[in-house]
Write a protein that holds these residues in place. Structure first.
Motif, short mmCIF file in Angstrom:
data_model
loop_
_atom_site.label_atom_id
_atom_site.label_comp_id
_atom_site.label_asym_id
_atom_site.label_seq_id
_atom_site.Cartn_x
_atom_site.Cartn_y
_atom_site.Cartn_z
N ARG A 177 2.82 2.71 -2.27
CA ARG A 177 2.72 3.57 -3.45
C ARG A 177 1.33 4.17 -3.60
O ARG A 177 1.17 5.33 -3.97
CB ARG A 177 3.09 2.78 -4.71
CG ARG A 177 4.55 2.42 -4.74
CD ARG A 177 5.05 2.22 -6.14
NE ARG A 177 4.12 1.42 -6.92
CZ ARG A 177 4.37 1.05 -8.17
NH1 ARG A 177 5.49 1.41 -8.76
NH2 ARG A 177 3.51 0.33 -8.83
N LEU A 178 0.30 3.34 -3.30
CA LEU A 178 -1.06 3.87 -3.38
C LEU A 178 -1.19 5.05 -2.42
O LEU A 178 -1.74 6.11 -2.78
CB LEU A 178 -2.06 2.77 -3.02
CG LEU A 178 -3.52 3.19 -2.92
CD1 LEU A 178 -4.00 3.79 -4.23
CD2 LEU A 178 -4.39 2.00 -2.53
N ALA A 179 -0.67 4.89 -1.18
CA ALA A 179 -0.76 5.97 -0.20
C ALA A 179 -0.02 7.21 -0.71
O ALA A 179 -0.52 8.33 -0.62
CB ALA A 179 -0.19 5.50 1.14
N LEU A 180 1.17 6.99 -1.27
CA LEU A 180 1.94 8.13 -1.78
C LEU A 180 1.19 8.85 -2.88
O LEU A 180 1.16 10.07 -2.94
CB LEU A 180 3.29 7.65 -2.32
CG LEU A 180 4.39 7.44 -1.30
CD1 LEU A 180 5.63 6.91 -1.99
CD2 LEU A 180 4.69 8.73 -0.57
N SER A 181 0.56 8.07 -3.77
CA SER A 181 -0.13 8.71 -4.89
C SER A 181 -1.34 9.48 -4.41
O SER A 181 -1.84 10.36 -5.10
CB SER A 181 -0.53 7.66 -5.94
OG SER A 181 -1.73 7.03 -5.56
N LEU A 182 -1.84 9.15 -3.20
CA LEU A 182 -2.96 9.89 -2.63
C LEU A 182 -2.47 10.97 -1.67
O LEU A 182 -3.26 11.55 -0.93
CB LEU A 182 -3.90 8.94 -1.89
CG LEU A 182 -4.61 7.92 -2.78
CD1 LEU A 182 -5.29 6.86 -1.95
CD2 LEU A 182 -5.62 8.62 -3.66
N ASP A 183 -1.15 11.18 -1.64
CA ASP A 183 -0.54 12.16 -0.73
C ASP A 183 -0.88 11.85 0.72
O ASP A 183 -1.15 12.73 1.52
CB ASP A 183 -1.00 13.58 -1.09
CG ASP A 183 -0.02 14.60 -0.52
OD1 ASP A 183 1.14 14.22 -0.26
OD2 ASP A 183 -0.42 15.75 -0.31
N MET A 184 -0.86 10.56 1.03
CA MET A 184 -1.21 10.11 2.37
C MET A 184 0.10 9.77 3.06
O MET A 184 0.75 8.81 2.73
CB MET A 184 -2.05 8.85 2.19
CG MET A 184 -2.81 8.41 3.37
SD MET A 184 -3.63 6.91 2.89
CE MET A 184 -4.84 6.82 4.16
N TYR A 191 0.80 -1.22 0.00
CA TYR A 191 0.00 0.00 0.00
C TYR A 191 0.83 1.27 0.00
O TYR A 191 0.28 2.37 -0.02
CB TYR A 191 -0.95 0.00 1.20
CG TYR A 191 -1.93 -1.13 1.15
CD1 TYR A 191 -2.92 -1.16 0.17
CD2 TYR A 191 -1.84 -2.21 2.02
CE1 TYR A 191 -3.80 -2.21 0.08
CE2 TYR A 191 -2.73 -3.27 1.95
CZ TYR A 191 -3.71 -3.27 0.97
OH TYR A 191 -4.57 -4.31 0.87
#
Lengths: 230, 518
Positions: free
Chosen positions: B420-427, B418
């Motif tokens: 990269r997904l978090a990074l792409s959501l600026d999380m 998760y």
């Protein structure tokens, strides 16, 4: 407008060159043999691969030093696009605020996005309770609320059956038409490209070629593409 | 730079690792400064070293030797209660030492069930104090662990090999040569090393069943030098010796051990075609009954001996129980504060300093850290008034290596899946930790917290160094009651301790898995 100037992208020992421009609002399919670097190209645009050389711009903004989450980019990965422990509404809400502190207006925005993708009754479910197609719709609803200029798809619908995949691509087509976003999608199926993309970027032999018109490229493929298409 | 972007920073974890390393190395340095190298080791110190090594060798050898037939029987038999028995093999890990010892005394003691049985036959009662008592207790604790390790070896043999062996008509002897011996050659050295390393730093067992010049371990000698003679120099010298021993053993154990016996799926019965003769069935059945009896009798003994006294427990026991709950709670919180950032940092690929702290945690002995802390605290404050937090802290450090083994693989998986997904959501930072990392790791956090709480609840180590007569945790109270020959109250208090430890583990482990989605 997305501009890659003399870019050299590194992925492990593998290098990809890219020098191309993609016009605002266009729909571009990235095709080429597997292992040629299709994913590497869009991962670089998303900010997950460093540039060894060259520069990358969205309009006049240089992207290289901007973190992935701050780029004007929404991305869907091949899998794992949803957090299984969060509800559908929360997964969509992440696109607005990553800490999920949403006021009434923002929650209404989430609900509107779910209505748009046809999941208005699923807001409180968890991803495991949805079908594969419905899970894809949740991810697209999040893309919708993110409201970014660029949408990158790294084959997120690869696990779906042909009919469902076509349905999702049509939905993507509608969504980008409504928002005016620029679409960049990896595909290994020329039919996907014909279905949704007006331009194609061919990635082969360590090089991402400038976009060309889909129909004319697929009808008269250059040797590298011909070898791939068979 | 974008290429090293991570959803969360490893700095906290590196900080936690430095704290742990500083605690272990700092207390060691404090001890070393007080040691008197000119004096060297006295004859009683050499005796302690000799006894420590002998009992550890015997305990390791016996535990593993007995584990081989028990594991073979469990691997090829299916019977009602097999799952339960295999889960029970994990229980001694969180069983308070003092409870088990009281149970062993009730069964094997001079006035115990076993000796009474011998008396009926006109035989002399068995003697439990001394070397064989220490080894008996160590086998009680480590036979289940060794059995799990060997059973894991059996489970790792691919099912196709059993099919092939059956197809070739392999008899018992051929099975051994084809499958069992190669597996044992791989598993046994690790199992021996792990049990040996555990028995090296035995304190509570030696304190209760050993003692005297002929049955004193180094840990016990540290305690005696400290508590009875207040000879810090000698305690320091012995601490140095202990650290060299456990450090070397831990390194060997880490190097040669294949798995850690926490593996899941041990209760999966393999399809086997061998051992179907009547003789093999009887022998396997006998081993299973003997092993189950050896493990369950002392536990049942505690329940039977403790129940009558439960209603008449004194206020002192209840206060001690409250202290134990406080120590366990504080220790669990400290452990999570250290282990979670460290596991996260390892998952982010910043392993170096943290692996070092983990190895140090394996080699560290609670008595050595306790002695060092005492030396450090003594000039500035009254160490006895800090018994509770010091015990909690040392227990947390001792549980750290186990917690890391549980947490790190999961943290790696969550960040990998998760991140990269978090990074792409600026999380990032807090949002990632609270919304993704902790919820996804909840079952593992619950398991690690449960282990830490139970270990701390039952710990009889540092607290023996630091407690004044007015203060006690429940294990120490049980020990004192035994020392005063108030065996019925001791058994009741031990039963209470057993219930508290198991409850702490069960609540935290279950809590972690409650409504946890896949």
């Amino acid at each position: 407008m997305l501009r890659l100037e003399n870019c050299l992208i590194e992925n492990g020992g593998f290098q990809l060159r890219a020098d191309l421009t993609i016009a605002r609002g266009s729909r571009v399919a990235v095709i080429g043999p597997s292992g040629a670097g299709k994913s590497t190209l869009i991962e670089a645009v998303a900010g997950f691969r460093p540039l060894r050389r060259g520069a990358m711009f969205w309009n006049e903004t240089a992207l290289a030093q901007i973190e992935p989450g701050k780029r004007p980019v929404a991305m869907l990965f091949q899998d794992g696009n949803l957090f299984p422990h969060l509800t559908v509404a929360q997964n969509v809400g992440l696109g607005i605020r990553a800490n999920l502190h949403l006021d009434v207006a923002k929650r209404a925005q989430v609900q509107a996005a779910l209505v748009r993708v046809g999941l208005q009754d699923m807001a409180d479910r968890r991803p495991a309770a949805l079908s594969g197609g419905q899970q894809s719709r949740v991810a697209l609803a999040r893309v919708l609320v993110q409201g970014r200029d660029l949408l990158l798809l790294d084959e997120p619908f690869a696990a779906l059956g042909p009919a469902l995949k076509a349905e999702m691509l049509d939905l993507v087509g509608e969504l980008v038409a409504e928002s005016g976003a620029t679409l960049l999608m990896v595909s290994h199926d020329p039919n996907d490209a014909r279905r949704i993309a007006d331009q194609v970027v061919l990635v082969a032999e360590g090089q991402a070629h400038p976009p060309m018109d889909t129909a004319s490229l697929l009808d008269n493929p250059p040797p590298a593409l011909k070898a791939y298409l068979g | 730079m974008a290429d090293c972007a991570q959803p969360v920073s490893p700095r906290l974890g590196i900080g936690a690792a430095i704290v742990v390393a500083a605690l272990i190395l700092g207390t060691l340095a404090a001890v070393a400064l007080r040691a008197e190298p000119g004096r060297g080791l006295g004859s009683s110190d050499w005796a302690a070293l000799r006894f420590t090594l002998i009992q550890a060798c015997l305990s390791a050898g016996l535990s593993v030797a007995l584990a081989i037939p028990v594991a073979r029987a469990l691997a090829r038999r299916r019977f009602v209660g097999r799952r339960l028995l295999i889960s029970l093999l994990g229980a001694p890990f969180i069983l308070p030492v003092i409870v088990a010892i009281l149970g062993l005394l009730t069964v094997f003691g001079r006035a115990g069930w076993f000796s009474s049985g011998l008396a009926l036959l006109g035989l002399e009662p068995v003697q439990i104090y001394g070397l064989h008592g220490v080894v008996l207790a160590h086998v009680f604790f480590n036979l289940p662990l060794a059995t799990r390790l060997v059973l894991q070896g059996w489970q790792e043999i691919p099912a196709e090999r059993f099919r092939l062996a059956a197809q070739l008509g392999a008899d018992a002897r051929a099975m051994r040569q084809l499958l069992e011996f190669p597996m044992l050659k791989r598993i046994v050295p690790g199992a021996l090393a792990v049990v040996f390393a555990i028995c090296l730093s035995s304190f509570a067992v030696a304190l209760t069943l050993g003692g005297g010049p002929r049955a004193t371990t180094i840990e016990l000698a540290i305690y005696q030098a400290f508590r009875f003679d207040f000879d810090l120099g000698r305690a320091a010298l012995l601490s140095g010796l202990q650290l060299v021993l456990t450090g070397a053993a831990a390194l060997v154990a880490v190097r040669v051990s294949a798995g850690e016996g926490f593996g899941t799926g041990l209760d999966r019965p393999l399809q086997r075609w061998d051992g179907s003769t009547a003789g093999a069935r009887i022998v396997d059945g006998l081993w299973i009954v003997l092993a189950a009896g050896f493990l369950l009798l002392p536990l049942s003994a505690i329940v039977l001996a403790g129940l009558p006294g439960m209603l008449t427990l004194t206020a002192a026991v209840w206060w001690a129980a409250l202290n134990s709950i406080l120590v366990a709670a504080l220790s669990t919180v400290l452990l999570l504060l250290l282990a979670l950032p460290m596991a996260t940092a390892v998952a982010l690929g910043r392993g170096g300093v943290i692996e070092l702290a983990g190895i140090l945690g394996l080699a560290a002995s609670p008595l050595v850290i306790g002695t060092g802390l005492f030396i450090v605290i003594y000039p500035i404050a009254d160490p006895f008034s800090l018994a509770l937090p010091v015990t909690a802290l040392v227990n947390a450090v001792m549980a750290l290596p186990f917690a890391l083994r549980i947490l790190v693989p999961r943290a790696r998986a969550v960040v990998g899946r998760y991140g990269r997904l978090a990074l792409s959501l600026d999380m990032r930072g807090g949002a990632f930790v609270w919304r993704v990392l902790l919820p996804r790791m909840r079952p593992q956090i619950g398991f690690a917290a449960g282990l830490a709480a139970a270990l701390s609840m039952g710990d009889l180590g540092v607290i023996a160094l630091f407690a004044d007569p007015e203060f006690a945790t429940l294990p120490l109270q049980v020990y004192r009651l035994m020392g005063a020959y108030r065996m019925e109250t001791a058994a009741a208090a031990a039963l209470l301790l057993l219930a508290l430890s198991m409850a702490a583990f069960w609540i935290l482990d279950r809590g972690g898995r409650w409504h946890a989605e896949a």
